[in-house]
Design a protein around this motif. Structure first.
Motif, mmCIF file in Angstrom:
data_model
loop_
_atom_site.group_PDB
_atom_site.id
_atom_site.type_symbol
_atom_site.label_atom_id
_atom_site.label_comp_id
_atom_site.label_asym_id
_atom_site.label_seq_id
_atom_site.Cartn_x
_atom_site.Cartn_y
_atom_site.Cartn_z
ATOM 1 N N GLY A 154 0.812 -1.217 0.000
ATOM 2 C CA GLY A 154 0.000 0.000 0.000
ATOM 3 C C GLY A 154 0.840 1.259 0.000
ATOM 4 O O GLY A 154 0.583 2.201 -0.766
ATOM 5 N N VAL A 155 1.858 1.292 0.864
ATOM 6 C CA VAL A 155 2.720 2.475 0.967
ATOM 7 C C VAL A 155 3.492 2.710 -0.327
ATOM 8 O O VAL A 155 3.536 3.843 -0.842
ATOM 9 C CB VAL A 155 3.688 2.317 2.160
ATOM 10 N N LEU A 156 4.093 1.662 -0.873
ATOM 11 C CA LEU A 156 4.908 1.823 -2.082
ATOM 12 C C LEU A 156 4.055 2.191 -3.299
ATOM 13 O O LEU A 156 4.458 3.038 -4.106
ATOM 14 C CB LEU A 156 5.688 0.539 -2.358
ATOM 15 N N THR A 157 2.891 1.571 -3.422
ATOM 16 C CA THR A 157 2.008 1.882 -4.558
ATOM 17 C C THR A 157 1.536 3.327 -4.496
ATOM 18 O O THR A 157 1.544 4.051 -5.507
ATOM 19 C CB THR A 157 0.789 0.939 -4.569
ATOM 20 N N SER A 158 1.127 3.779 -3.317
ATOM 21 C CA SER A 158 0.664 5.161 -3.159
ATOM 22 C C SER A 158 1.790 6.154 -3.410
ATOM 23 O O SER A 158 1.574 7.203 -4.033
ATOM 24 C CB SER A 158 0.075 5.354 -1.755
ATOM 25 N N LEU A 159 2.994 5.836 -2.931
ATOM 26 C CA LEU A 159 4.149 6.712 -3.167
ATOM 27 C C LEU A 159 4.470 6.810 -4.655
ATOM 28 O O LEU A 159 4.850 7.887 -5.139
ATOM 29 C CB LEU A 159 5.368 6.188 -2.408
ATOM 30 N N LEU A 160 4.320 5.708 -5.375
ATOM 31 C CA LEU A 160 4.582 5.718 -6.815
ATOM 32 C C LEU A 160 3.623 6.667 -7.528
ATOM 33 O O LEU A 160 4.036 7.446 -8.403
ATOM 34 C CB LEU A 160 4.450 4.300 -7.364
ATOM 35 N N HIS A 161 2.357 6.638 -7.147
ATOM 36 C CA HIS A 161 1.381 7.564 -7.728
ATOM 37 C C HIS A 161 1.756 9.015 -7.428
ATOM 38 O O HIS A 161 1.673 9.886 -8.304
ATOM 39 C CB HIS A 161 -0.017 7.278 -7.175
ATOM 40 N N ILE A 162 2.160 9.270 -6.183
ATOM 41 C CA ILE A 162 2.507 10.632 -5.778
ATOM 42 C C ILE A 162 3.741 11.121 -6.523
ATOM 43 O O ILE A 162 3.804 12.286 -6.956
ATOM 44 C CB ILE A 162 2.736 10.704 -4.254
ATOM 45 N N CYS A 163 4.726 10.254 -6.700
ATOM 46 C CA CYS A 163 5.941 10.646 -7.435
ATOM 47 C C CYS A 163 5.613 11.041 -8.872
ATOM 48 O O CYS A 163 6.176 12.010 -9.402
ATOM 49 C CB CYS A 163 6.946 9.496 -7.417
ATOM 50 N N LEU A 164 4.708 10.307 -9.507
ATOM 51 C CA LEU A 164 4.302 10.665 -10.869
ATOM 52 C C LEU A 164 3.495 11.963 -10.879
ATOM 53 O O LEU A 164 3.608 12.771 -11.801
ATOM 54 C CB LEU A 164 3.480 9.527 -11.485
ATOM 55 N N LEU A 181 1.222 8.123 -18.297
ATOM 56 C CA LEU A 181 1.805 7.208 -17.318
ATOM 57 C C LEU A 181 0.932 7.089 -16.082
ATOM 58 O O LEU A 181 0.789 5.993 -15.516
ATOM 59 C CB LEU A 181 3.216 7.669 -16.934
ATOM 60 N N ASN A 182 0.361 8.210 -15.649
ATOM 61 C CA ASN A 182 -0.502 8.204 -14.467
ATOM 62 C C ASN A 182 -1.719 7.303 -14.668
ATOM 63 O O ASN A 182 -2.043 6.474 -13.812
ATOM 64 C CB ASN A 182 -0.971 9.624 -14.140
ATOM 65 N N TRP A 183 -2.395 7.467 -15.819
ATOM 66 C CA TRP A 183 -3.581 6.664 -16.092
ATOM 67 C C TRP A 183 -3.220 5.200 -16.316
ATOM 68 O O TRP A 183 -3.960 4.298 -15.891
ATOM 69 C CB TRP A 183 -4.325 7.207 -17.316
ATOM 70 N N THR A 184 -2.075 4.937 -16.946
ATOM 71 C CA THR A 184 -1.626 3.560 -17.156
ATOM 72 C C THR A 184 -1.395 2.863 -15.815
ATOM 73 O O THR A 184 -1.804 1.710 -15.618
ATOM 74 C CB THR A 184 -0.326 3.531 -17.982
ATOM 75 N N LEU A 185 -0.763 3.594 -14.884
ATOM 76 C CA LEU A 185 -0.511 3.030 -13.557
ATOM 77 C C LEU A 185 -1.816 2.773 -12.815
ATOM 78 O O LEU A 185 -1.961 1.750 -12.133
ATOM 79 C CB LEU A 185 0.384 3.970 -12.751
ATOM 80 N N ILE A 186 -2.777 3.678 -12.955
ATOM 81 C CA ILE A 186 -4.078 3.502 -12.300
ATOM 82 C C ILE A 186 -4.754 2.226 -12.795
ATOM 83 O O ILE A 186 -5.215 1.395 -11.997
ATOM 84 C CB ILE A 186 -4.985 4.727 -12.547
ATOM 85 N N TYR A 187 -4.827 2.054 -14.114
ATOM 86 C CA TYR A 187 -5.491 0.877 -14.671
ATOM 87 C C TYR A 187 -4.755 -0.408 -14.306
ATOM 88 O O TYR A 187 -5.386 -1.437 -13.992
ATOM 89 C CB TYR A 187 -5.614 1.014 -16.196
ATOM 90 N N PHE A 188 -3.429 -0.353 -14.338
ATOM 91 C CA PHE A 188 -2.638 -1.542 -14.017
ATOM 92 C C PHE A 188 -2.818 -1.945 -12.556
ATOM 93 O O PHE A 188 -3.057 -3.121 -12.245
ATOM 94 C CB PHE A 188 -1.161 -1.277 -14.313
ATOM 95 N N MET A 189 -2.726 -0.962 -11.664
ATOM 96 C CA MET A 189 -2.850 -1.255 -10.236
ATOM 97 C C MET A 189 -4.272 -1.644 -9.858
ATOM 98 O O MET A 189 -4.480 -2.419 -8.919
ATOM 99 C CB MET A 189 -2.381 -0.053 -9.403
ATOM 100 N N THR A 190 -5.250 -1.096 -10.563
ATOM 101 C CA THR A 190 -6.637 -1.513 -10.313
ATOM 102 C C THR A 190 -6.812 -2.991 -10.618
ATOM 103 O O THR A 190 -7.498 -3.720 -9.885
ATOM 104 C CB THR A 190 -7.618 -0.685 -11.166
ATOM 105 N N GLY A 191 -6.166 -3.439 -11.702
ATOM 106 C CA GLY A 191 -6.221 -4.853 -12.040
ATOM 107 C C GLY A 191 -5.481 -5.714 -11.038
ATOM 108 O O GLY A 191 -6.001 -6.723 -10.558
ATOM 109 N N VAL A 192 -4.267 -5.295 -10.693
ATOM 110 C CA VAL A 192 -3.420 -6.104 -9.812
ATOM 111 C C VAL A 192 -3.953 -6.112 -8.376
ATOM 112 O O VAL A 192 -4.043 -7.162 -7.732
ATOM 113 C CB VAL A 192 -1.964 -5.592 -9.836
ATOM 114 N N LEU A 193 -4.304 -4.931 -7.864
ATOM 115 C CA LEU A 193 -4.690 -4.805 -6.456
ATOM 116 C C LEU A 193 -6.200 -4.762 -6.235
ATOM 117 O O LEU A 193 -6.651 -4.666 -5.096
ATOM 118 C CB LEU A 193 -4.050 -3.544 -5.849
ATOM 119 N N GLY A 194 -6.971 -4.798 -7.321
ATOM 120 C CA GLY A 194 -8.419 -4.794 -7.189
ATOM 121 C C GLY A 194 -9.035 -6.084 -7.687
ATOM 122 O O GLY A 194 -9.754 -6.778 -6.958
ATOM 123 N N VAL A 195 -8.715 -6.451 -8.919
ATOM 124 C CA VAL A 195 -9.332 -7.630 -9.538
ATOM 125 C C VAL A 195 -8.729 -8.929 -9.005
ATOM 126 O O VAL A 195 -9.459 -9.857 -8.636
ATOM 127 C CB VAL A 195 -9.185 -7.571 -11.074
#
Length: 312
Positions: A152-162, A194-208
């Motif tokens: 959770g921490v690393l994924t959120s930090l990655l979004h913030i860095c972008l 890149l931001n939207w790509t990360l959102i869709y990718f993480m939604t799949g990995v951490l949601g689906v």
């Protein structure tokens, strides 16, 4: 403009639900009540688990962490909104908005992974009862929670860095009651691919994927329950799984509702109402679901309240 801030804005404006001054006291009272119920309800769950030795099991260890996350999730959103209504100041600084975006991503990720860990715990308890204490040992439970927070921490930090590399040149008005990532990206005038790509990718990995894991666990649980000859065993299995299934359904149902509403409507008010169900109502209802549907938690809460009243 703040020093070192090359985004083009120093603050955002949170438009909230309504600009009607007559509705502000009603909205303030409603959200204050929901926030207090959320904090009190989840805090009681945590205290009941801590002080009742009957609940010192992996399932309730995960539940106490889930209750803590729910308190933090509401706290990252509601107090700022209440302050904005009280002071009639809808502005939020760039850094405060960035912080709110971070926590609004972190806590839902933690919720998802904790619910998945709880599903795995129920799978082991019902499908492999003789090996339960060996498999779900304190070491494994601690690691599951640690990995959950780490992801959770690393994924959120990655979004913030972008996000920190984005430039905002539009009117910095957010048609929402808190800083939510997708609304911020819609205000950016720089490339957000890149931001939207990360959102869709993480939604799949951490949601689906976690949802698939939960559904697989319960398919095996249902098969094991059908094989049970004892009606008491079936009832106990349904009792321990019913609360968790209700919370999973509420969490994913409201989450899907937010994304569906955002996709089919352009009304900010409708999207905000859907977000309230996901970010405010769900954390408030979770303690009620576990206390009303789970006899162990209900009994622990009763003993905690009796102990408290006897000390007064």
């Amino acid at each position: 403009m703040e020093a070192g801030n090359r985004t083009g804005v120093s603050e955002f404006i949170l438009l909230g639900f309504s600009e009607d001054p007559e509705l502000q006291p009603l909205i303030f009272g409603l959200f204050l009540s929901m926030y207090l119920v959320t904090v009190l309800g989840n805090l009681l769950i945590i205290l009941a688990i801590i002080f009742d030795s009957h609940l010192h099991t992996p399932m309730y260890f995960f539940l106490s962490n889930l209750s803590l996350v729910d308190i933090c999730f509401s706290t990252s959103i509601v107090p700022k909104m209440l302050l904005s209504i009280h002071t009639d100041n809808k502005a939020i600084s760039y850094m405060d908005c960035l912080t709110q975006v971070y926590f609004s991503m972190l806590f839902p990720i933690l919720d998802t992974l904790l619910l998945t860990s709880m599903a795995y715990d129920r799978f082991v308890a019902i499908c492999h009862p003789l090996q339960y204490t060996v498999i779900m040992n304190p070491h494994l439970c601690g690691w599951l929670v640690f990995i959950t927070w780490l992801i959770g921490v690393l994924t959120s930090l990655l979004h913030i860095c972008l996000m920190k590399h984005l430039t905002f040149c539009r009117d910095p008005e957010i048609p929402h009651f808190f800083c939510e990532l997708t609304h911020i990206l819609e205000l950016a005038c720089s490339d957000t691919f890149l931001n939207w790509t990360l959102i869709y990718f993480m939604t799949g990995v951490l949601g689906v994927f976690p949802l698939i894991g939960i559904l697989f666990s319960y398919s095996r649980i249902a098969a094991s329950i059908r094989k049970m000859s004892s009606s008491g065993g079936k009832q106990k299995a349904f009792s321990t799984c019913g609360s968790h299934l209700s919370v999973v359904s509420l969490f994913y149902g409201t989450g899907v509702g937010v994304h569906f509403t955002s996709a089919v409507t352009h009304s900010p008010q409708k999207v905000s109402v859907a977000s309230v169900m996901y970010s405010v109502v769900t954390p408030m209802l979770n303690p009620f679901i576990y206390s009303l549907r789970n006899k162990d938690v209900k009994g622990a809460l009763r003993r905690l309240l009796n102990r408290t009243t006897s000390c007064l």
